[in-house]
Design a protein around this motif. Sequence first.
Motif, PDB file in Angstrom:
ATOM      1  N   ASP A 587       0.832  -1.213   0.000  1.00  0.00           N
ATOM      2  CA  ASP A 587       0.000   0.000   0.000  1.00  0.00           C
ATOM      3  C   ASP A 587       0.861   1.256   0.000  1.00  0.00           C
ATOM      4  OD1 ASP A 587      -2.476  -1.160  -0.129  1.00  0.00           O
ATOM      5  OD2 ASP A 587      -2.696  -1.313   2.058  1.00  0.00           O
ATOM      6  N   ASP A 588       1.735   1.379  -0.984  1.00  0.00           N
ATOM      7  CA  ASP A 588       2.664   2.508  -1.005  1.00  0.00           C
ATOM      8  C   ASP A 588       1.953   3.853  -1.073  1.00  0.00           C
ATOM      9  OD1 ASP A 588       4.236   0.313  -1.341  1.00  0.00           O
ATOM     10  OD2 ASP A 588       5.629   1.307  -2.726  1.00  0.00           O
ATOM     11  N   GLN A 589       0.736   3.849  -1.610  1.00  0.00           N
ATOM     12  CA  GLN A 589       0.053   5.120  -1.823  1.00  0.00           C
ATOM     13  C   GLN A 589      -0.552   5.691  -0.533  1.00  0.00           C
ATOM     14  OE1 GLN A 589      -1.262   2.216  -2.233  1.00  0.00           O
ATOM     15  NE2 GLN A 589      -3.352   2.334  -1.478  1.00  0.00           N
ATOM     16  N   ARG A 590      -0.574   4.912   0.523  1.00  0.00           N
ATOM     17  CA  ARG A 590      -1.220   5.390   1.765  1.00  0.00           C
ATOM     18  C   ARG A 590      -0.313   6.398   2.462  1.00  0.00           C
ATOM     19  NH1 ARG A 590      -5.866   3.204   3.314  1.00  0.00           N
ATOM     20  NH2 ARG A 590      -6.514   1.261   2.325  1.00  0.00           N
ATOM     21  N   ASP A 591      -0.624   7.670   2.270  1.00  0.00           N
ATOM     22  CA  ASP A 591       0.252   8.709   2.822  1.00  0.00           C
ATOM     23  C   ASP A 591      -0.514   9.846   3.497  1.00  0.00           C
ATOM     24  OD1 ASP A 591      -0.868   9.956   0.658  1.00  0.00           O
ATOM     25  OD2 ASP A 591       1.021  10.699  -0.177  1.00  0.00           O
ATOM     26  N   VAL A 592      -1.809   9.646   3.726  1.00  0.00           N
ATOM     27  CA  VAL A 592      -2.571  10.724   4.369  1.00  0.00           C
ATOM     28  C   VAL A 592      -2.640  10.472   5.876  1.00  0.00           C
ATOM     29  CG1 VAL A 592      -4.878  11.712   4.653  1.00  0.00           C
ATOM     30  CG2 VAL A 592      -3.920  11.363   2.372  1.00  0.00           C
ATOM     31  N   ALA A 599      -4.653  19.098  17.883  1.00  0.00           N
ATOM     32  CA  ALA A 599      -3.473  18.286  18.210  1.00  0.00           C
ATOM     33  C   ALA A 599      -2.280  19.141  18.596  1.00  0.00           C
ATOM     34  CB  ALA A 599      -3.109  17.400  17.030  1.00  0.00           C
ATOM     35  N   HIS A 600      -1.373  18.525  19.355  1.00  0.00           N
ATOM     36  CA  HIS A 600      -0.094  19.135  19.682  1.00  0.00           C
ATOM     37  C   HIS A 600       0.667  19.392  18.385  1.00  0.00           C
ATOM     38  CE1 HIS A 600       3.935  19.372  21.618  1.00  0.00           C
ATOM     39  NE2 HIS A 600       3.260  19.699  22.693  1.00  0.00           N
ATOM     40  N   GLY A 601       1.388  20.518  18.329  1.00  0.00           N
ATOM     41  CA  GLY A 601       2.081  20.909  17.100  1.00  0.00           C
ATOM     42  C   GLY A 601       3.064  19.891  16.583  1.00  0.00           C
ATOM     43  N   THR A 602       3.652  19.102  17.511  1.00  0.00           N
ATOM     44  CA  THR A 602       4.625  18.114  17.043  1.00  0.00           C
ATOM     45  C   THR A 602       3.975  17.088  16.121  1.00  0.00           C
ATOM     46  OG1 THR A 602       4.199  16.871  19.061  1.00  0.00           O
ATOM     47  CG2 THR A 602       6.180  18.234  19.038  1.00  0.00           C
ATOM     48  N   ASN A 603       2.687  16.782  16.343  1.00  0.00           N
ATOM     49  CA  ASN A 603       2.032  15.729  15.564  1.00  0.00           C
ATOM     50  C   ASN A 603       2.114  16.025  14.075  1.00  0.00           C
ATOM     51  OD1 ASN A 603      -0.772  14.713  17.769  1.00  0.00           O
ATOM     52  ND2 ASN A 603       1.408  14.735  18.099  1.00  0.00           N
ATOM     53  N   ALA A 604       1.723  17.215  13.687  1.00  0.00           N
ATOM     54  CA  ALA A 604       1.712  17.563  12.267  1.00  0.00           C
ATOM     55  C   ALA A 604       3.129  17.608  11.710  1.00  0.00           C
ATOM     56  CB  ALA A 604       1.015  18.908  12.066  1.00  0.00           C
ATOM     57  N   ALA A 605       4.051  18.164  12.494  1.00  0.00           N
ATOM     58  CA  ALA A 605       5.437  18.256  12.019  1.00  0.00           C
ATOM     59  C   ALA A 605       6.037  16.861  11.851  1.00  0.00           C
ATOM     60  CB  ALA A 605       6.268  19.082  13.007  1.00  0.00           C
ATOM     61  N   SER A 606       5.717  15.947  12.766  1.00  0.00           N
ATOM     62  CA  SER A 606       6.240  14.583  12.655  1.00  0.00           C
ATOM     63  C   SER A 606       5.657  13.872  11.440  1.00  0.00           C
ATOM     64  CB  SER A 606       5.908  13.770  13.911  1.00  0.00           C
ATOM     65  OG  SER A 606       6.487  14.346  15.051  1.00  0.00           O
ATOM     66  N   ALA A 607       4.375  14.089  11.195  1.00  0.00           N
ATOM     67  CA  ALA A 607       3.736  13.427  10.058  1.00  0.00           C
ATOM     68  C   ALA A 607       4.426  13.821   8.752  1.00  0.00           C
ATOM     69  CB  ALA A 607       2.251  13.769  10.014  1.00  0.00           C
ATOM     70  N   VAL A 608       4.764  15.095   8.634  1.00  0.00           N
ATOM     71  CA  VAL A 608       5.453  15.551   7.426  1.00  0.00           C
ATOM     72  C   VAL A 608       6.829  14.898   7.323  1.00  0.00           C
ATOM     73  CG1 VAL A 608       6.489  17.566   6.312  1.00  0.00           C
ATOM     74  CG2 VAL A 608       4.183  17.705   7.278  1.00  0.00           C
ATOM     75  N   MET A 609       7.522  14.792   8.445  1.00  0.00           N
ATOM     76  CA  MET A 609       8.840  14.150   8.428  1.00  0.00           C
ATOM     77  C   MET A 609       8.740  12.676   8.052  1.00  0.00           C
ATOM     78  SD  MET A 609      10.449  15.920  11.775  1.00  0.00           S
ATOM     79  CE  MET A 609      11.892  14.878  11.796  1.00  0.00           C
ATOM     80  N   ALA A 610       7.592  12.068   8.346  1.00  0.00           N
ATOM     81  CA  ALA A 610       7.401  10.655   7.992  1.00  0.00           C
ATOM     82  C   ALA A 610       6.863  10.516   6.567  1.00  0.00           C
ATOM     83  CB  ALA A 610       6.457   9.994   8.992  1.00  0.00           C
ATOM     84  N   GLY A 611       6.913  11.594   5.825  1.00  0.00           N
ATOM     85  CA  GLY A 611       6.508  11.526   4.419  1.00  0.00           C
ATOM     86  C   GLY A 611       5.004  11.517   4.216  1.00  0.00           C
ATOM     87  N   MET A 612       4.264  12.004   5.200  1.00  0.00           N
ATOM     88  CA  MET A 612       2.802  11.968   5.078  1.00  0.00           C
ATOM     89  C   MET A 612       2.243  13.347   4.783  1.00  0.00           C
ATOM     90  SD  MET A 612       1.765   9.254   8.010  1.00  0.00           S
ATOM     91  CE  MET A 612       2.562   7.637   8.082  1.00  0.00           C
ATOM     92  N   ARG A 613       1.035  13.350   4.246  1.00  0.00           N
ATOM     93  CA  ARG A 613       0.314  14.599   4.015  1.00  0.00           C
ATOM     94  C   ARG A 613      -0.664  14.774   5.165  1.00  0.00           C
ATOM     95  NH1 ARG A 613      -3.090  14.742  -0.645  1.00  0.00           N
ATOM     96  NH2 ARG A 613      -3.106  12.470  -0.636  1.00  0.00           N
ATOM     97  N   VAL A 614      -0.708  15.949   5.728  1.00  0.00           N
ATOM     98  CA  VAL A 614      -1.580  16.197   6.866  1.00  0.00           C
ATOM     99  C   VAL A 614      -2.950  16.668   6.389  1.00  0.00           C
ATOM    100  CG1 VAL A 614      -1.919  17.619   8.925  1.00  0.00           C
ATOM    101  CG2 VAL A 614       0.364  16.754   8.360  1.00  0.00           C
ATOM    102  N   VAL A 615      -3.990  15.995   6.841  1.00  0.00           N
ATOM    103  CA  VAL A 615      -5.350  16.458   6.591  1.00  0.00           C
ATOM    104  C   VAL A 615      -5.981  16.696   7.965  1.00  0.00           C
ATOM    105  CG1 VAL A 615      -7.627  15.817   5.712  1.00  0.00           C
ATOM    106  CG2 VAL A 615      -5.556  15.247   4.394  1.00  0.00           C
ATOM    107  N   VAL A 616      -6.478  17.910   8.168  1.00  0.00           N
ATOM    108  CA  VAL A 616      -6.981  18.295   9.492  1.00  0.00           C
ATOM    109  C   VAL A 616      -8.435  17.873   9.652  1.00  0.00           C
ATOM    110  CG1 VAL A 616      -7.447  20.254  11.018  1.00  0.00           C
ATOM    111  CG2 VAL A 616      -5.346  20.198   9.656  1.00  0.00           C
ATOM    112  N   VAL A 617      -8.733  17.276  10.797  1.00  0.00           N
ATOM    113  CA  VAL A 617     -10.112  16.932  11.139  1.00  0.00           C
ATOM    114  C   VAL A 617     -10.613  17.955  12.151  1.00  0.00           C
ATOM    115  CG1 VAL A 617     -11.628  15.132  12.025  1.00  0.00           C
ATOM    116  CG2 VAL A 617      -9.525  14.506  10.847  1.00  0.00           C
ATOM    117  N   ALA A 618     -11.813  18.436  11.926  1.00  0.00           N
ATOM    118  CA  ALA A 618     -12.338  19.506  12.769  1.00  0.00           C
ATOM    119  C   ALA A 618     -12.704  18.985  14.157  1.00  0.00           C
ATOM    120  CB  ALA A 618     -13.579  20.120  12.117  1.00  0.00           C
TER     121      ALA A 618
END
Length: 955
Positions: A587-592, A599-618
């Motif tokens: 499942d190489d395409q799973r990157d969201v 969320a704590h700010g580190t969460n989004a920054a870590s996701a980007v470092m792990a090669g993921m795209r961040v999608v915000v949930v309200a």
Amino acid sequence: MSHPLSQIASQAPFVARHVGPRDDEIAKMLDAVGYESLDALVAAAVPDAIRSIGALDLPPASTEIEALHELRALSRRNQRHTQMIGLGYYDTVTPPVVVRRVLESPAWYTAYTPYQPEISQGRLEALLNFQTMVSDLVGLPTANASLLDEATAAAEAMTLMRRSVRGTTANTVVVDADCLPQTIAVIQTRAEPLGIDVVVADLDGGLPDGDLFGVVVQYPGASGRVRDVRPVIEAAHERGALVAVAADLLALTLLTPPGEQGADVVVGSSQRFGVPLGYGGPHAGYMAVRAGLERGLPGRLVGVSKDASGAQAYRLALQTREQHIRREKATSNICTAQVLLAVVASMYAVWHGPDGLREIAQRVHRHATGLAAALRHGGVEVVHDAFFDTVLARVPGRAEAVVADAADLGVNLGLAGTDLVRVACDEVTTDGDVARVLRAFGVTVDPAPADDGDHDAVPAGLRRSSGYLRHPVFNTHRSETSMLRYLRRLADKDYALDRGMIPLGSCTMKLNAATEMEPITWPGFAGIHPFAPVEQAEGYLALIRQLEGWLATITGYDAVSIQPNAGSQGELAGLLAIRAYHRAGGDDQRDVCLIPSSAHGTNAASAVMAGMRVVVVAAADDGTVDLDDLRAKLDEHRDRLAAIMITYPSTHGVYEEGVTEIARLVHTAGGQVYVDGANLNALVGLAKPGEFGADVSHLNLHKTFCIPHGGGGPGVGPIGVRAHLTPFLPNHPLLPEAGPATGVGPIAAAPFGSASILPIPWAYIRMMGPGGLKLATQTAVLNANYVAARLRDHFPVLYTGRGGLVAHECIVDLRPLTKASGITVDDVAKRLIDYGFHAPTMSFPVAGTLMIEPTESEDKGELDRFCDAMIAIRAEADRVASGEWPADDNPLVNAPHPATTLVAEWAHPYSREEAVFASRSAREDKYWPPVGRIDGAYGDRHLVCACPPPEAFEH
Ligand SMILES: *Cc1c(COP(=O)(O)O)cnc(C)c1O
């Protein structure tokens, strides 16, 4: 009346030391909250769906004496050899005055990250010294206040170079083959998800062909060799690339600094400046940059600014770069760094001064050159002519035998292939050590007679000519009396847990017990090299395996890795495991990565470092994850969903009912569930993320499990995973025991991260036992609900869950007050200083609010003192709202009030007494802030991040 504390303490006496309130206080607080017992309170607050059944399957509690006995036995199972392995880790002497007055002093180690600069001037000054020391030694203008270790600093340098390079879209970083092996491996781990190509190359033949954005070189190299890095830097610059040099600070007292050779970035470790080996950590990494790159620096940066009276004051600079504000666009995910260790390293430089450091370096160099001369004399080939402390010897086919013979003589050498042995000298190396090494090589020459030839193995063109550490602070404290007083003076400026509560939400500022802290300086733990043969670290391995097992039991996961050395690094490790799991399944395409807005700010920054795209949930109005929005986002991203990252209890301090449903929905969509476990203090003994739907979590041992915050680090951020993710845990190229062969690579430089502070959580769990841990959680929940109940009539409590209850923290809303009076969160936070308190967490996760987390360690008296202060401040704000006090001149907007304000002209509409002795406790135990309110924006506009130059002190 029930006696929950005495009941448990009869079996587990330490529990009565760790938990603050006594039974009668627990009863009174339960009464105020409206529950019969702790069990009833928790039954009402925690959703049944997540409650775990039965007691934790952990050993029964030991006493403090027993825990120390067992730890002593474990430390004796480690064998302490003379460590001459090198590779970035060197034995060193922590000046005893620094051991006693910093490393073992709660005034330093129980402080928090200096977000409230007015009560943190002492450690900010120490960190400014650290920055000045690094900046001087490496020859670049701006250094940060520490990174997690050298390898992650090098990886941060890689991404900094990619962000900052101009005029190229190149995706390749070239890494010198003579870099430390762990540095290369961490760079590779970090590069892969970002799509960066890492080319490891021997740079003697010049740079490899092809586009590149950056180069990383080691100076001196892992093999000990000192090379002139100028040609590499010039070649890289000609091709439009930037250059990061990983450099040894002690060597730089003798070598031309990389900054003078044209380096854009310099990184490294400050370990050998007085910080014990500790089996690999914690140690402070550093990073310095040339002019123009400072705004891209990762991590904390201390700067000089001024306070309300115009006096010089320190505070954290350029905060807007950080993940709390920039989230997925942040320069890095690093949050907790290595402040305590940076302070120790800076004090080592203050203590020794430039001359002392140079003498140490010269002694180290003399031992290395003496060894090289004797080896040559004895017929052993020495590979490099130019070196600082490390001699590489060629012994064809004999390398293993030489290393083994040395080990028999009690000396660890570095095996560098079948024919090569590496010998690293350091501050503690003696002539006797050198003699033992020679014996292991079979060389019978006495090193002394060999002591005749050219003893300087630093090439003439690389000898340092520039000065360093000229600032008075590095040239004043030579006597122990002077040093003692300097350390005391700085400590006295700061507010740490040894003065009063630090109710920072999401930070869990609980007791760091003396018994837990004691073992970390024992030689059996402190003196072990991370790459020592694993048989010599039996005690560590046993402790680590036991701790990992206990944490797995507590969290309900199948396996735990303690390698990540901060929560942010745990996040990255966990997300990399998820990424690798999807890839292994095709499942190489799973990157969201779905991340709630709170969320704590580190969460989004870590996701980007792990090669993921961040999608915000309200978030819904009640602060929970908006399930309708989640369903919509799942529909939209179903095929590309990698994970959801949620915090539990939520960052709103509430046990969300919907967590199992969230996990079910995400799993159905093919995603993995990451639960940020930084708030585990609300769960231990009550619920297990591994059982209520999560696949992976990081924990913060520096929050829930008593590792002190150290003024902003160290930390340990282990991850727990369910069985299907275990093949993807971190591992390490130099130690198979560190993780699975199929793992994602190392997340930290050392195989077991910050190993030397693991006795702290070990001792905590051992002394609390299953009953004590659960009581601690219950008391933390009670304390938070008690504070909420007392404050509710004065400040609205923003979010509550079942039964109108909060979890282990509560958010009070200041926005109505701000609207009515103009008094802001900042004003309240600064006014709390006048009352003798550290402010709660400000404006996270909701702007205009304060998040209060009392923890179980605070007793009712301290909670009442805090609530009384908050209520009094509320009354003061009312006097502003009513017009009695002008909006621009009242005790709130003018807070905090340092002693100097009292002798200035007094034209305020409130009295001096109201300013500084606003309550009885403030009068009886006055904390005097050393400065008034600090103007942060001024400092960011006039960025100064090193000690002001000596001229500024000449009168
Ligand atoms: C503290 C915290 C983190 C970050 O941990 P560090 O050790 O500072 O990197 C992440 N998430 C939450 C919810 C936290 O409270």
